[in-house]
Design a protein around this motif. Structure first.
Motif, PDB file in Angstrom:
ATOM      1  N   ALA A  20       0.826  -1.211   0.000  1.00 58.14           N
ATOM      2  CA  ALA A  20       0.000   0.000   0.000  1.00 58.14           C
ATOM      3  C   ALA A  20       0.858   1.259   0.000  1.00 58.14           C
ATOM      4  O   ALA A  20       0.548   2.235  -0.701  1.00 58.14           O
ATOM      5  CB  ALA A  20      -0.928  -0.014   1.208  1.00 58.14           C
ATOM      6  N   VAL A  21       1.939   1.269   0.791  1.00 54.60           N
ATOM      7  CA  VAL A  21       2.803   2.448   0.865  1.00 54.60           C
ATOM      8  C   VAL A  21       3.677   2.558  -0.381  1.00 54.60           C
ATOM      9  O   VAL A  21       3.872   3.648  -0.932  1.00 54.60           O
ATOM     10  CB  VAL A  21       3.684   2.395   2.131  1.00 54.60           C
ATOM     11  CG1 VAL A  21       4.622   3.597   2.187  1.00 54.60           C
ATOM     12  CG2 VAL A  21       2.808   2.352   3.378  1.00 54.60           C
ATOM     13  N   LEU A  22       4.196   1.429  -0.849  1.00 50.66           N
ATOM     14  CA  LEU A  22       5.067   1.435  -2.025  1.00 50.66           C
ATOM     15  C   LEU A  22       4.343   1.963  -3.252  1.00 50.66           C
ATOM     16  O   LEU A  22       4.909   2.686  -4.068  1.00 50.66           O
ATOM     17  CB  LEU A  22       5.590   0.023  -2.284  1.00 50.66           C
ATOM     18  CG  LEU A  22       6.529  -0.149  -3.483  1.00 50.66           C
ATOM     19  CD1 LEU A  22       7.860   0.535  -3.215  1.00 50.66           C
ATOM     20  CD2 LEU A  22       6.746  -1.637  -3.783  1.00 50.66           C
ATOM     21  N   ASP A  23       3.067   1.598  -3.381  1.00 55.12           N
ATOM     22  CA  ASP A  23       2.320   1.979  -4.573  1.00 55.12           C
ATOM     23  C   ASP A  23       2.246   3.496  -4.724  1.00 55.12           C
ATOM     24  O   ASP A  23       2.351   4.027  -5.828  1.00 55.12           O
ATOM     25  CB  ASP A  23       0.905   1.388  -4.498  1.00 55.12           C
ATOM     26  CG  ASP A  23       0.141   1.571  -5.794  1.00 55.12           C
ATOM     27  OD1 ASP A  23       0.406   0.823  -6.747  1.00 55.12           O
ATOM     28  OD2 ASP A  23      -0.709   2.480  -5.861  1.00 55.12           O
ATOM     29  N   ALA A  24       2.062   4.193  -3.606  1.00 54.22           N
ATOM     30  CA  ALA A  24       1.961   5.650  -3.671  1.00 54.22           C
ATOM     31  C   ALA A  24       3.265   6.284  -4.143  1.00 54.22           C
ATOM     32  O   ALA A  24       3.254   7.232  -4.943  1.00 54.22           O
ATOM     33  CB  ALA A  24       1.565   6.204  -2.306  1.00 54.22           C
ATOM     34  N   THR A  25       4.399   5.761  -3.682  1.00 54.29           N
ATOM     35  CA  THR A  25       5.682   6.355  -4.050  1.00 54.29           C
ATOM     36  C   THR A  25       6.084   5.986  -5.478  1.00 54.29           C
ATOM     37  O   THR A  25       6.725   6.785  -6.164  1.00 54.29           O
ATOM     38  CB  THR A  25       6.792   5.908  -3.081  1.00 54.29           C
ATOM     39  OG1 THR A  25       6.851   4.479  -3.045  1.00 54.29           O
ATOM     40  CG2 THR A  25       6.505   6.395  -1.681  1.00 54.29           C
ATOM     41  N   ILE A  26       5.713   4.785  -5.936  1.00 54.17           N
ATOM     42  CA  ILE A  26       6.000   4.410  -7.319  1.00 54.17           C
ATOM     43  C   ILE A  26       5.227   5.302  -8.272  1.00 54.17           C
ATOM     44  O   ILE A  26       5.753   5.801  -9.267  1.00 54.17           O
ATOM     45  CB  ILE A  26       5.654   2.923  -7.562  1.00 54.17           C
ATOM     46  CG1 ILE A  26       6.693   2.024  -6.902  1.00 54.17           C
ATOM     47  CG2 ILE A  26       5.580   2.616  -9.051  1.00 54.17           C
ATOM     48  CD1 ILE A  26       6.460   0.546  -7.138  1.00 54.17           C
TER      49      ILE A  26
END
Length: 519
Positions: A20-26
């Motif tokens: 969930a967190v990685l998706d926002a930064t990608i």
């Protein structure tokens, strides 16, 4: 799985939270490539980020309440499933309208994952052990903003923008399968909880209030489309003078005020605001809100300098590699915070972390447009330590003595309020950055000979210098903010005697025995 190891549970939950967190930064590094591929403006395509954030805000408010009624595992698995399926749909989206819609759906899934994941990972640990499990869960959460640009940059450079969403499919399937097998079976709600009337008003008021407030602060830093011209292709921000910002803030604050009055009179409110009566919970949340603003300066403004202001601009993957020292420091900080928390308490750790923030920002306030990235490594390393030494102790302190329904609601409260302050901080810092960049650009243009104004190379140099000067001022403000955080951290408790049993919620139904049922 029968009787799974509690650390295995924490790691399983951490995988879903990492997604969930990685998706926002990608996605943040893919906005420009997506806008070009779909032949739309950046102002329109940024809604794939804002829409995801608003959906997060909407569901995080109610996730703890719904988890108590429906079961944490059931709701967490539903969130993971929605997140994974929506990721695939995002990659298949034919235009920006469909992409924004699917991102909103994906945001609902991600908003369930984070607060419930934190609650489930802590539930089986005693107070003395919760600093260690916070470290286990904290590794992927704090590393995601660092590795996101690296992964996203590599995918964009070597594949296509759709792949940043498709990569979630195998990882999401793995997270769903592991969670189904490993996470403990939900227990039935107490009879009083079953018969309790579903609090629709209690859900609507805080949800709409939080979303409205978050959106208000996002409007501040959005481009006014009426100001986009050939001479000013980026346009101007709406800023704090835009009437809609204050109207939305008034509506959001009114809704949250009405909910506060309602919640303080109910024993089973959606968000248990009475938790703020507990000193440790209240002061740790205050520190968390303030440090969230400081963290934004690292996780958003440093990459922005490297990719948009630095001369020459760095690619997404080179930016990610520059941030590697910060990622390494994050890992070291997690180990230090977990091992020292029970020995020295939150106060010393947070004061140390805030002091490192101040030192790092002091050095970053002296940037030049052509600074060598290797000259930033030491200061980024110190800032990475600062992130973990401030974030982990206060979150551990806020949640360490809670369990059951109280833990679910507290996790939702911590996440939703943090999101509000993150939006406030980002709106303030971005607005100051843009306004000061414009001011410095005008000053530099006035000092130029008339003939030099038409030289593209000279204009690019002025833009880089103006942006650097403005960013130095923002980092200077963050340095003073970090010093203020050092002072406020004095109010945190030091080392405390261990509590033998976690605190249960103050309801009679929570004291009744729960019977296990199949998922």
């Amino acid at each position: 799985m029968k009787n799974p190891n509690k650390y295995v549970i924490a790691l399983t939950v951490a995988l879903g939270m990492f997604l969930a967190v990685l998706d926002a930064t990608i996605v943040s590094v893919a906005l420009i490539p997506i806008s070009r591929a779909m032949h739309t403006t950046f102002n329109d395509i940024q809604w794939i980020f804002v829409g995801y954030l608003l959906a997060n805000a909407a569901i995080e408010v109610m996730s703890g309440y719904l988890g108590n009624r429906m079961g944490n595992k059931r709701l967490y698995l539903a969130g993971l499933t929605v997140f994974t399926l929506a990721s695939v749909l995002c990659g298949l989206a034919p235009n920006e309208g469909w992409l924004i819609g699917f991102r909103i759906i994906q945001g609902f899934g991600g908003g369930v994952i984070l607060p419930l994941g934190i609650a489930m990972s802590l539930e089986r640990f005693s107070k003395a052990e919760r600093a260690k499990v916070t470290a286990v869960v904290g590794v992927p959460l704090l590393l995601a903003p660092v590795v996101g640009p690296i992964i996203g940059g590599w995918i964009i450079d070597n594949l296509n923008w759709q792949s940043i969403f498709f990569v979630n499919l195998p990882l999401g399937i793995a997270a769903i399968a592991l969670s189904w097998w490993i996470l403990p079976t939900d227990k039935s709600a107490a009879q009083g909880q079953k018969s309790a009337r579903f609090d629709y008003l209690g859900l609507i008021l805080p949800t709409v209030g939080v979303v409205t407030l978050v959106y208000a602060f996002k409007v501040v830093s959005q481009t006014d489309p009426t100001t986009v011209t050939p001479a000013n292709p980026q346009g101007d921000l709406h800023g704090w003078g835009y009437w809609q910002v204050w109207a939305l803030m008034a509506v959001g604050a009114s809704l949250l005020g009405a909910f506060t009055l309602l919640a303080l009179r109910k024993s089973d409110a959606v968000l248990d605001l009475r938790l703020f009566k507990n000193y440790d919970f209240a002061i740790s949340n205050l520190i968390n809100w303030l440090s969230t603003v400081v963290n934004f300066g690292i996780l958003a403004l440093v990459p922005q300098f490297l990719q948009s202001i630095h001369s020459p601009n760095l690619s997404a993957i080179d930016t990610g590699l520059t941030l590697v020292p910060m990622g390494l420091a994050t890992l070291i900080g997690i180990v230090l915070a977990a091992s020292l928390y029970s020995k020295i308490g939150a106060r010393v750790l947070v004061m140390t972390g805030a002091g490192l923030f101040a030192l790092g920002f002091w050095q970053l306030s002296q940037l030049t447009p052509t600074v060598q990235t290797s000259d930033l490594w030491l200061w980024l390393f110190l800032l990475g330590l600062g992130i973990t030494l401030t974030a982990m102790p206060v979150k551990t302190l806020a949640l360490e003595a809670l369990s059951g329904e109280a833990l679910n609601k507290a996790s939702s409260l911590v996440n939703s309020t943090q999101l509000i302050f993150s939006s406030i901080g980002s709106a303030i810092l971005v607005t100051v950055l843009v306004q000061q960049t414009t001011t410095h650009a005008r000053e530099l243009l006035v000092a130029l000979p008339i003939g030099a104004i038409s030289d593209p190379l000279t204009l690019r140099g002025i833009a880089a210098q103006a942006g650097t000067n403005a960013l130095n001022e923002v980092f200077g403000l963050l340095m003073y903010g970090a010093l203020g955080l050092v002072v406020i951290a004095l109010a945190l408790p030091g080392r405390k005697k261990p509590i033998s049993q976690p605190i249960e919620p103050e309801t009679t139904t929570a004291k009744q025995e729960a019977r296990p049922v199949a998922v």
